[in-house]
Scaffold this motif. Structure first.
Motif, mmCIF file in Angstrom:
data_model
loop_
_atom_site.group_PDB
_atom_site.id
_atom_site.type_symbol
_atom_site.label_atom_id
_atom_site.label_comp_id
_atom_site.label_asym_id
_atom_site.label_seq_id
_atom_site.Cartn_x
_atom_site.Cartn_y
_atom_site.Cartn_z
ATOM 1 N N UNK A 196 27.993 -12.865 -9.818
ATOM 2 C CA UNK A 196 28.346 -13.600 -8.604
ATOM 3 C C UNK A 196 27.069 -14.030 -7.860
ATOM 4 N N UNK A 197 26.058 -13.149 -7.947
ATOM 5 C CA UNK A 197 24.789 -13.446 -7.278
ATOM 6 C C UNK A 197 24.309 -14.857 -7.620
ATOM 7 N N UNK A 223 18.857 -14.471 3.220
ATOM 8 C CA UNK A 223 20.251 -14.818 3.534
ATOM 9 C C UNK A 223 20.658 -16.132 2.888
ATOM 10 N N UNK A 224 21.793 -16.091 2.206
ATOM 11 C CA UNK A 224 22.371 -17.320 1.676
ATOM 12 C C UNK A 224 23.822 -17.423 2.118
ATOM 13 N N UNK A 225 24.326 -18.638 2.137
ATOM 14 C CA UNK A 225 25.744 -18.828 2.474
ATOM 15 C C UNK A 225 26.605 -18.217 1.396
ATOM 16 N N UNK A 226 27.720 -17.605 1.783
ATOM 17 C CA UNK A 226 28.676 -17.077 0.805
ATOM 18 C C UNK A 226 30.024 -17.738 1.053
ATOM 19 N N UNK A 233 23.340 -11.405 1.178
ATOM 20 C CA UNK A 233 21.982 -10.943 1.479
ATOM 21 C C UNK A 233 21.350 -10.358 0.232
ATOM 22 N N UNK A 234 20.171 -10.844 -0.103
ATOM 23 C CA UNK A 234 19.363 -10.191 -1.147
ATOM 24 C C UNK A 234 18.244 -9.448 -0.434
ATOM 25 N N UNK A 397 24.144 -7.849 -1.343
ATOM 26 C CA UNK A 397 25.451 -7.531 -0.735
ATOM 27 C C UNK A 397 26.008 -8.693 0.069
ATOM 28 N N UNK A 398 27.338 -8.709 0.139
ATOM 29 C CA UNK A 398 28.026 -9.600 1.060
ATOM 30 C C UNK A 398 28.264 -8.826 2.342
#
Ligand code: FES
Ligand SMILES: [Fe+2]
Length: 424
Positions: A196-197, A223-226, A233-234, A397-398
Motif C-alpha cells: 500500500x505504501x 507526510x503524504x496524502x492518503x 506518514x513515513x 502508518x496511516x
C-alpha cells in the motif's frame, strides 16, 4: 553550504575535527566472514584514511592494526599470521592484535619501542567493529536494532561507493528521492512490491517533512496524502554519526544503512535487512544474496558493484523510455550510487541550491559540524554515545489528519522493540 562547513564535514582523516568525532563511535570495519579462520589470511582495510590490516589471531579474536611494520615500513599484508600475531616477513618482528610488538628477533630489548597502532574490536551482526578513538573511552557496543538480533534474523552486505561519505549518507536521509529514481524499481523488487505504501508514494510525490531533533540525531516525518481522513506518514531516523533507517514497505523486511568513510573520496555503504520477529526466509536471503533490494551484485572478487561508473552503471536507455527504470539504471543501490557519484568525489557544496525537502540534510550537517567543532574545542562530548538512545525503529502508518505523528512515534517507535512493526 559554505566552504568552511563543507571542509569540516567531508574530511575524516586522523587529526581532523570530523575524524576525531567519528573515531569516538564503534566503526563497522569489515564482514566477520572476511577473516573467518583463526590464523587465516589477513585483510587490508582502509578506514577514514588509515591503512589497516584486519586478522583473526590463533584464539579467534579479531584484531585491527596498522598495515605497516614499525621497523622499515614493510606491509604486514605480506607477513605471517601465526601464534597470536602477525610476523613481518622481512626481519621477523611480530605484532599482536592490539599492535603491541611481542618479538624483535635481532634485538629483544627493543620490543617495547616497536609497537604499532592497534584498535580494539568487537563482533556484532556479522560485522567486525573497531574503536579508533582515544584509549579507554569506548562507548557501549552499538545497540541499533539489527545489531541485537540473532544471526538468522539479519542480512548484511557492504559495497564500495566512490564518493565522500556525506553525499552518500544524505541519500539515506533524503527519502523524497524514492518517488523519482526508484519509482519503477519498487514495483518489481521482491522486497518492495505489492504494498500500500507504494500507492501513496506514487500518488503524492510532494512529500512534506516535519523534522525533530532527538538525543540520537533526527527523526523525519514524511507526510503524504492518503484519504479524506488520513495522512500516510513515513517515519525514519538518522542516528549519529552515520546510521540511517529505511521506512518499511508492507510486510517486507526492515532495512538500514551505515555510511563509513574509507577516505575522503570513497566510503563503505553497508546495507542491512532484518526481521525483528522471525528469521529471514531462505527466499529472502537468496534475493538479498542475488543483489536485489538494497544489496548489489559485485565485480568478481571485489566489493565494487558490477554496475559502476566505468560502465555508466549499465544504463539502459530503452528501459528508461519504456518506464522500466526511471534513470535507465537498475537496482536501488546502483541508482543511488550513480547519482551520488555523479556529483564528483566531493560534492561542490558551495554551489548547491537546497530546497525545502533538504531540511533534514541541512539539520544533520549542522549537528555533525557543530558536534565536531564542540568536541575539538573541548566544549562538549560527542552526542549519542549512550547506546540506549539507538533503540528506535522506522515505520509507515496511516494516522488521522488531526493526530500528531511525533506523539504517536514517542509511544510506538522510541525504545519500540517490544512493539509490532508498523508498516503498510
Ligand atoms: S621491516 Fe618489518 S621486520 Fe624489518
Ligand atoms: Fe535511494
Amino acid at each position: 553550504m559554505n566552504r568552511e562547513m563543507s571542509e569540516v564535514l567531508v574530511r575524516t582523516s586522523a587529526g581532523t575535527p570530523m575524524g576525531a568525532l567519528m573515531r569516538r563511535y564503534w566503526v563497522p570495519v569489515l564482514q566477520a566472514c572476511e577473516i573467518a579462520e583463526p590464523d587465516g589470511p589477513q585483510v587490508r582495510v582502509q578506514i577514514m584514511g588509515e591503512k589497516l590490516l584486519a586478522f583473526r589471531d590463533s584464539e579467534g579474536r579479531p584484531g585491527l592494526i596498522s598495515e605497516f611494520c614499525s621497523h622499515r615500513g614493510v606491509s604486514l599484508f605480506f607477513g605471517r599470521n601465526e601464534e597470536g600475531g602477525i610476523r613481518c616477513a622481512y626481519h621477523g618482528l611480530k605484532f599482536n592484535r592490539l599492535g603491541e610488538c611481542v618479538e624483535v628477533p635481532s634485538a629483544p630489548h627493543a620490543c617495547k619501542h616497536m609497537g604499532i597502532t592497534g584498535y580494539p574490536c568487537i563482533e556484532r551482526a556479522g560485522i567486525i567493529w573497531a574503536y579508533m578513538g582515544p584509549a579507554g573511552q569506548e562507548p557501549a557496543p552499538p545497540d541499533v536494532e539489527w545489531c541485537t538480533l540473532p544471526a538468522s534474523h539479519v542480512y548484511v552486505s557492504k559495497r564500495l561507493q566512490q564518493c565522500n561519505y556525506l553525499q552518500a549518507m544524505e541519500g539515506g536521509i533524503d527519502t523524497a528521492h524514492v518517488s523519482y529514481v526508484h519509482r519503477f524499481e519498487v514495483d518489481n523488487d521482491p522486497m518492495h512490491r505489492g504494498t500500500k505504501a507504494l500507492e501513496y508514494i506514487k500518488a503524492d510525490g510532494n512529500v512534506i517533512f516535519e523534522i525533530e531533533k532527538t538525543d540520537f540525531g533526527l527523526t523525519l516525518y514524511g507526510r503524504r496524502n492518503a484519504d479524506a481522513l488520513h495522512h500516510y506518514w513515513r517515519i525514519t531516523q538518522w542516528l549519529f554519526p552515520w546510521y540511517t533507517l529505511i521506512p518499511p514497505f508492507g510486510e517486507h523486511a526492515l532495512g538500514g544503512h551505515v555510511w563509513v568513510p574509507i577516505d575522503d573520496h570513497n566510503c563503505w555503504a553497508w546495507s542491512i535487512n532484518f526481521r525483528p520477529e522471525r528469521p529471514l526466509t531462505e527466499q529472502e536471503r537468496a534475493d538479498m544474496a542475488a543483489g536485489l533490494g538494497i544489496h548489489c551484485e559485485y565485480e568478481p572478487g571485489s566489493w565494487r558493484p558490477k554496475a559502476n561508473k566505468d560502465n555508466d552503471y549499465l544504463i539502459d536507455r530503452v528501459a528508461q523510455k519504456d518506464k522500466r527504470a526511471y534513470s535507465g539504471v537498475f537496482g536501488f543501490s546502483a541508482q543511488d550510487a550513480s547519482l551520488q557519484e555523479s556529483m564528483g568525489p566531493i560534492q561542490d557544496h558551495e554551489n548547491e541550491k537546497l530546497l525545502p525537502t533538504d531540511r533534514a540534510i541541512s539539520m544533520a550537517r549542522r549537528m555533525l559540524h557543530d558536534s565536531a567543532l564542540a568536541l575539538a574545542s573541548g566544549e562538549q562530548p560527542p552526542p549519542a554515545l549512550d547506546a540506549a538512545c539507538q533503540r528506535v525503529r522506522a515505520a509507515g502508518v496511516l494516522l488521522p489528519k488531526t493526530d500528531k505523528p511525533q506523539e504517536w512515534a514517542r509511544e510506538h517507535l522510541f525504545d519500540g522493540r517490544d512493539q509490532p512493526v508498523f508498516s503498510i
